[in-house]
Write an enzyme that holds these catalytic residues in place. Structure first.
Site, PDB file in Angstrom:
ATOM      1  N   GLU A   1       0.826  -1.206   0.000  1.00  0.00           N
ATOM      2  CA  GLU A   1       0.000   0.000   0.000  1.00  0.00           C
ATOM      3  C   GLU A   1       0.862   1.258   0.000  1.00  0.00           C
ATOM      4  O   GLU A   1       2.034   1.225   0.331  1.00  0.00           O
ATOM      5  CB  GLU A   1      -0.927   0.017   1.207  1.00  0.00           C
TER       6      GLU A   1
ATOM      7  N   GLU B   1       4.485  -0.717   1.580  1.00  0.00           N
ATOM      8  CA  GLU B   1       4.673  -0.983   0.153  1.00  0.00           C
ATOM      9  C   GLU B   1       4.597  -2.472  -0.201  1.00  0.00           C
ATOM     10  O   GLU B   1       4.681  -2.846  -1.354  1.00  0.00           O
ATOM     11  CB  GLU B   1       6.018  -0.443  -0.366  1.00  0.00           C
TER      12      GLU B   1
END
Length: 350
Positions: A170, A314
């Site tokens: 994310e 991430e």
């Protein structure tokens, strides 16, 4: 929406355990890898699981509360980091290349127009991101449901192309704050114990963040038993909602789910409330350095594979743990048994 997820079949558990135990090693000598091999075999319902190429789905969106100071970074960093992913320069790009993971970047609601781009999936729910949860719910019920549905659709489309392993990442300035609120509510943990430094707050910034989130919780005034859909609409981000949907969609297709850190696990808390069976498809990849991670892992009865002090997000923790998942399947499929190798087992003791 259909949140129904099939139960993982236990028919082969005894046979899988026997196969693991008969490898040329002492019983239990490969530790967590043995549990992982059993899990992978259970999910695929086979004694010889095949993983193929892992798919990393990185969802990005903006949060209305970011401009109130819940993060030390300006909101523009969200779209700038998406550009970094598309250019191949972020940490997740490096680890995905290193470990041969295919990376998909999804715009779930970034306050920026990228236009048609290679390797970018446009799934934008709102052109401005969520609203400021300090003043009102972050998203409407319709927006929340659209994000969940889009996540299910994206994961199922990837699964239908042949994928068996899904990792989740994310990007969204302010999303550790949203995740702290979600985690506190869904695990019934005091909010103060779920709030961390996120992207690098100093002591003063951390105190400011705590005050803001206490204000948000007081504004929403949710009961302790508030359902996950309500909690998600009050505090979530479109990327968090879409990840929750993608987890359900991937599990519906029998996929193995690689769970990253604090924000991704907040999305999992939502997904598991909507579809409890999702939990059995999950491999918990790393122990986030965010303080709320402990409450998440306890709530989910999870045992992470690695603890490197990561707090980047991430999907980087999932990418780093992927070789361990491959090793678990590899020893199950390729390591000799005592019988096949002609190696003497230990003498039984009466």
């Amino acid at each position: 929406m259909n949140f129904s997820v099939p139960r993982v079949d236990d028919a082969l558990v005894a046979a899988l355990q026997h196969k693991i135990d008969r490898k040329t090693k002492p019983l239990g000598a490969l530790g967590l890898l043995e549990k992982l091999a059993l899990q992978v075999g259970r999910i695929q319902n086979t004694l010889s699981p095949q993983l193929g190429e892992a798919q990393m789905l990185v969802f990005a969106a903006d949060h209305g509360a970011a401009k109130a100071g819940v993060s030390p970074f300006p909101q523009d960093v969200t779209w700038q980091m998406v550009e970094n992913y598309l250019a191949g320069g972020a940490a997740i790009n490096v680890f995905a290349r290193q470990n041969k993971i295919r990376l998909h970047v999804i715009d779930a609601g970034v306050a920026h127009e990228f236009g048609p781009r290679d390797n970018l999936i446009d799934a934008k729910i709102s052109p401005t991101g969520t609203r400021n949860y300090l003043e009102e719910p972050a998203m409407s019920a319709a927006e929340r449901d659209a994000a969940l549905a889009k996540g299910i659709e994206i994961a199922q489309r990837v699964a239908d192309s042949g994928a068996r392993v899904f990792a989740f990442g994310e990007m969204g300035i302010g999303n550790t704050a949203a995740s702290a609120l979600i985690t506190s509510q869904l695990t019934r943990t005091p909010l103060i114990d779920c709030i961390g430094r996120g992207a690098g707050l100093d002591d003063r910034g951390l105190e400011h963040k705590r005050a803001l989130l206490q204000r948000a919780a007081a504004r929403a005034a949710l009961p302790a038993d508030a359902d996950a859909l309500t909690v998600l609409a009050e505090f979530g981000g479109f990327e968090i909602a879409m990840i929750a949907g993608a987890m359900i969609g991937a599990a519906q297709r029998g996929g193995l789910l690689l769970i990253d850190g604090f924000i991704v696990t907040a999305a999992l808390l939502v997904a598991v409330r909507l579809a409890p069976e999702v939990r059995d498809y999950c491999v918990f990849c790393h122990h986030s350095a965010e303080p709320g991670a402990q409450a998440q892992l306890k709530s989910l009865a999870a045992e992470p594979l690695i603890d490197l002090g990561l707090r980047l997000g991430e999907g980087t923790g999932a990418a780093l743990a992927w070789p361990l998942v491959q090793s678990a399947a590899a020893f199950l499929n390729e390591m000799a048994s005592f019988e096949s190798a002609g190696v003497s087992d230990k003498e039984p003791r009466g």
